[in-house]
Each structure stands twice: as structure tokens, then as C-alpha cells.
Design an enzyme around this catalytic site. Sequence first.
Site, PDB file in Angstrom:
ATOM      1  NE  ARG A   1       2.334  -4.812  11.378  1.00  0.00           N
ATOM      2  CZ  ARG A   1       3.396  -4.721  10.272  1.00  0.00           C
ATOM      3  NH1 ARG A   1       4.366  -5.222  10.695  1.00  0.00           N
ATOM      4  NH2 ARG A   1       3.072  -3.886   9.292  1.00  0.00           N
TER       5      ARG A   1
ATOM      6  CE  LYS B   1      -1.855  -1.026   3.891  1.00  0.00           C
ATOM      7  NZ  LYS B   1      -1.160  -2.210   4.386  1.00  0.00           N
TER       8      LYS B   1
ATOM      9  NE  ARG C   1      -4.823  -0.342   9.905  1.00  0.00           N
ATOM     10  CZ  ARG C   1      -3.364  -0.641   9.462  1.00  0.00           C
ATOM     11  NH1 ARG C   1      -2.919  -1.775   9.871  1.00  0.00           N
ATOM     12  NH2 ARG C   1      -2.598   0.043   9.006  1.00  0.00           N
TER      13      ARG C   1
ATOM     14  NE  ARG D   1       7.796  -2.336   6.132  1.00  0.00           N
ATOM     15  CZ  ARG D   1       6.529  -2.247   6.335  1.00  0.00           C
ATOM     16  NH1 ARG D   1       5.725  -1.814   5.514  1.00  0.00           N
ATOM     17  NH2 ARG D   1       5.946  -2.811   7.526  1.00  0.00           N
TER      18      ARG D   1
ATOM     19  NE  ARG E   1       6.396  -0.436   9.857  1.00  0.00           N
ATOM     20  CZ  ARG E   1       5.262  -0.593   9.451  1.00  0.00           C
ATOM     21  NH1 ARG E   1       5.121   0.230   8.025  1.00  0.00           N
ATOM     22  NH2 ARG E   1       4.182  -1.196   9.738  1.00  0.00           N
TER      23      ARG E   1
HETATM   24  P1  AP5 Z   1       4.940  -1.677   1.769  1.00  0.00           P
HETATM   25  O1  AP5 Z   1       4.486  -0.816   0.628  1.00  0.00           O
HETATM   26  O2  AP5 Z   1       5.570  -1.083   3.154  1.00  0.00           O
HETATM   27  O3  AP5 Z   1       3.574  -2.392   2.312  1.00  0.00           O
HETATM   28  P2  AP5 Z   1       2.320  -1.802   3.303  1.00  0.00           P
HETATM   29  O4  AP5 Z   1       0.938  -2.488   2.685  1.00  0.00           O
HETATM   30  O5  AP5 Z   1       2.137  -0.392   2.991  1.00  0.00           O
HETATM   31  O6  AP5 Z   1       2.414  -2.467   4.795  1.00  0.00           O
HETATM   32  P3  AP5 Z   1       2.583  -1.740   6.067  1.00  0.00           P
HETATM   33  O7  AP5 Z   1       3.320  -2.749   6.990  1.00  0.00           O
HETATM   34  O8  AP5 Z   1       3.229  -0.461   6.049  1.00  0.00           O
HETATM   35  O9  AP5 Z   1       1.119  -1.927   6.381  1.00  0.00           O
HETATM   36  P4  AP5 Z   1       0.322  -1.957   8.141  1.00  0.00           P
HETATM   37  O10 AP5 Z   1      -0.936  -1.465   7.192  1.00  0.00           O
HETATM   38  O11 AP5 Z   1       0.629  -3.253   8.624  1.00  0.00           O
HETATM   39  O12 AP5 Z   1       1.290  -0.721   8.603  1.00  0.00           O
HETATM   40  P5  AP5 Z   1       0.775   0.743   8.805  1.00  0.00           P
HETATM   41  O13 AP5 Z   1       2.064   1.557   8.824  1.00  0.00           O
HETATM   42  O14 AP5 Z   1      -0.427   1.138   8.066  1.00  0.00           O
HETATM   43  O15 AP5 Z   1       5.557  -3.020   1.324  1.00  0.00           O
HETATM   44  C1  AP5 Z   1       6.131  -4.035   2.408  1.00  0.00           C
HETATM   45  C2  AP5 Z   1       7.348  -4.450   1.537  1.00  0.00           C
HETATM   46  O16 AP5 Z   1       7.276  -5.029   0.562  1.00  0.00           O
HETATM   47  C3  AP5 Z   1       8.470  -3.528   1.280  1.00  0.00           C
HETATM   48  O17 AP5 Z   1       9.723  -3.973   1.582  1.00  0.00           O
HETATM   49  C4  AP5 Z   1       8.319  -3.188  -0.443  1.00  0.00           C
HETATM   50  O18 AP5 Z   1       9.628  -2.894  -1.033  1.00  0.00           O
HETATM   51  C5  AP5 Z   1       8.063  -4.680  -0.688  1.00  0.00           C
HETATM   52  N1  AP5 Z   1       7.129  -4.815  -1.881  1.00  0.00           N
HETATM   53  C6  AP5 Z   1       5.864  -4.110  -1.992  1.00  0.00           C
HETATM   54  N2  AP5 Z   1       5.345  -4.245  -2.963  1.00  0.00           N
HETATM   55  C7  AP5 Z   1       5.986  -5.279  -3.633  1.00  0.00           C
HETATM   56  C8  AP5 Z   1       5.846  -6.114  -4.858  1.00  0.00           C
HETATM   57  N3  AP5 Z   1       4.772  -5.737  -5.543  1.00  0.00           N
HETATM   58  N4  AP5 Z   1       6.547  -6.948  -5.241  1.00  0.00           N
HETATM   59  C9  AP5 Z   1       7.899  -7.144  -4.195  1.00  0.00           C
HETATM   60  N5  AP5 Z   1       8.141  -6.527  -3.327  1.00  0.00           N
HETATM   61  C10 AP5 Z   1       7.081  -5.572  -2.849  1.00  0.00           C
HETATM   62  O19 AP5 Z   1       0.460   0.690  10.312  1.00  0.00           O
HETATM   63  C11 AP5 Z   1       1.250   0.469  11.522  1.00  0.00           C
HETATM   64  C12 AP5 Z   1       0.600   0.313  12.710  1.00  0.00           C
HETATM   65  O20 AP5 Z   1      -0.026   1.523  13.006  1.00  0.00           O
HETATM   66  C13 AP5 Z   1      -0.658  -0.679  12.804  1.00  0.00           C
HETATM   67  O21 AP5 Z   1      -0.239  -2.007  13.118  1.00  0.00           O
HETATM   68  C14 AP5 Z   1      -1.461  -0.231  13.914  1.00  0.00           C
HETATM   69  O22 AP5 Z   1      -0.931  -0.435  15.008  1.00  0.00           O
HETATM   70  C15 AP5 Z   1      -1.364   1.277  13.757  1.00  0.00           C
HETATM   71  N6  AP5 Z   1      -2.618   1.834  12.659  1.00  0.00           N
HETATM   72  C16 AP5 Z   1      -2.407   2.522  11.291  1.00  0.00           C
HETATM   73  N7  AP5 Z   1      -3.393   2.529  10.832  1.00  0.00           N
HETATM   74  C17 AP5 Z   1      -4.555   2.257  11.919  1.00  0.00           C
HETATM   75  C18 AP5 Z   1      -6.063   2.245  11.985  1.00  0.00           C
HETATM   76  N8  AP5 Z   1      -6.514   2.625  10.982  1.00  0.00           N
HETATM   77  N9  AP5 Z   1      -6.461   1.847  13.068  1.00  0.00           N
HETATM   78  C19 AP5 Z   1      -5.832   1.166  14.247  1.00  0.00           C
HETATM   79  N10 AP5 Z   1      -4.624   1.363  14.113  1.00  0.00           N
HETATM   80  C20 AP5 Z   1      -3.792   1.795  13.013  1.00  0.00           C
END
Ligand code: AP5
Length: 212
Positions: A166, A13, A88, A122, A155
Site C-alpha cells: 500500500r 486521516k 488518490r 491498528r 483489517r
Molecule cells: P488511521 O486514522 O486509521 O489512518 P488512516 O490515514 O485513515 O489510514 P488508512 O489505512 O485507513 O488509510 P488508507 O488510505 O490506506 O485506507 P482506506 O481505508 O482509505 O490511523 C492509523 C493508526 O494509527 C490507528 O491505529 C490510529 O489509532 C493510529 N494513529 C493515528 N494518528 C495517530 C497519531 N497522531 N499518533 C499515534 N497514533 C496515531 O482505503 C483502503 C483501501 O480501499 C485502499 O487500499 C484501496 O484498495 C481502496 N480505496 C480507497 N479509496 C480509494 C480510491 N480513492 N481509489 C482507489 N482505491 C481506493
Amino acid sequence: MKFVFLGPPGAGKGTLAAEITKEFGIVQISTGDIFRAAIKNETDLGLQVKELIEAGGLVSDDLTIALVKERLEQDDVKESFILDGFPRTIAQAEALETLTDLTAVIDFSVEDDVLIKRLCGRRLCSGCGKIYHIETMPPKREGLCDVCGQQLMTRKDDTLEVVKSRLKNYHAQTAPLIDFYRKKNMLFTIDAKRPISDSVKELGDKIKTNSF
Ligand code: AP5
């Protein structure tokens, strides 16, 4: 255009949002990035959510909804945005309906075993936040960002144990949103197992032709 990027952790994402922002200037609102910046800066919000986020839990709906409401009131996202990581839960999705309309919800489809490999490899730039992967998207110089030259970091919630927790939370609390938005005819599913360039092209073409 107003998008929600809905998908499991590691689906890409943040990576796809960065590309769409670069090409179309649509502002990305990542709740995860907002929380991590608060933790880094040791603000009240950061101190409140640090332990929970590093253990892979979800921040409370009330706190997250209030944060997004405030962000959506700002001028730079009046016409377009990508909400990355929000909503979420069903409660967050229902609250969002009272805050704004949406063009489409982009659902990222990828299996858990692929997600685990992505998250455990990552790396993030500690300066500009650019996302890398040690195998699939490595930096040109090991451990250093291609864009700003700062050190890459891992991270705290990207350890195998926390990633599994997660993913469990995603399946229990976030995956039900797929049906929620499908019933509203707002869901567009992309195959996020493919190289990122394929997803950029598919979504970019839909944006250019305004065909949601
Ligand atoms: P990346 O693009 O970083 O993936 P992502 O989907 O953004 O993953 P996140 O881990 O950031 O999502 P998340 O939803 O768990 O975390 P968030 O920060 O929102 O890609 C991942 C890896 O894969 C990278 O190394 C990339 O290079 C590689 N990659 C990507 N695409 C690829 C492809 N096509 N092919 C090969 N490699 C690829 O949230 C963090 C925390 O915040 C949550 O756990 C929660 O505690 C809190 N939080 C955030 N939002 C909320 C909410 N709405 N409600 C409650 N808590 C929340």
C-alpha cells in the site's frame, strides 16, 4: 467547508476526520469505509473489490469516481464534507474538479517507518468502526470498544506485507497529488507525527477562524 484529506495509509486521516466530524459536524466520506462496508455486506460492489483491497491494490478510477459522484449528490454533503482517501490518483483529482469546489486539501506528512508501526497495531471496532491502536490509543478493556462494547478486529490489509505494498502504491500514484494541489495553492500540510490532539487543535483553529 469542503476538505480533501490526502495522506499515506496510517497517517491518521480517519482518526482526525472522526474528531473534526464530532466537533464541527462536517460529514466524513471515506471511500475505504464505503468499500469495506460493501465487502462486509457482500454486495456486488463488495464482491468486485474484495480481493484487490485485501491485497493492497487500488480500485479502478472509473468505479471509484462513479461512487464519489453519487455520494456528493446527496443532501447531507451539499455545504461541507471531508473526503477521506479520495482522490488518490491524478485522474481522480481531475474528475473531482468537475464535481465540486474545495476549501482546502489537508496533506498529512509522516514517514513510512512510523506508518508501518501504526498500521500493524491498528484495531477497529467491528460494530461502530471506532479506530484504536494497541499501544498509542488502546481501548479501556482489551479487545472491546469503549463506545459500543463490540469486539475489536484487525483489517485484512494491515499485515506487514500488504502495508508495504500500500505504501508503494501511495508513493507511485497518490504522492504526485501533493504537487498537483500545491500548484493550485490549495495545500495545507500538517505534521501528522505529533499526537492527534495537536492536529485536531491546529485544524480546528483554522476552521473556527475560517482562515484557509
Ligand atoms: P488511521 O486514522 O486509521 O489512518 P488512516 O490515514 O485513515 O489510514 P488508512 O489505512 O485507513 O488509510 P488508507 O488510505 O490506506 O485506507 P482506506 O481505508 O482509505 O490511523 C492509523 C493508526 O494509527 C490507528 O491505529 C490510529 O489509532 C493510529 N494513529 C493515528 N494518528 C495517530 C497519531 N497522531 N499518533 C499515534 N497514533 C496515531 O482505503 C483502503 C483501501 O480501499 C485502499 O487500499 C484501496 O484498495 C481502496 N480505496 C480507497 N479509496 C480509494 C480510491 N480513492 N481509489 C482507489 N482505491 C481506493
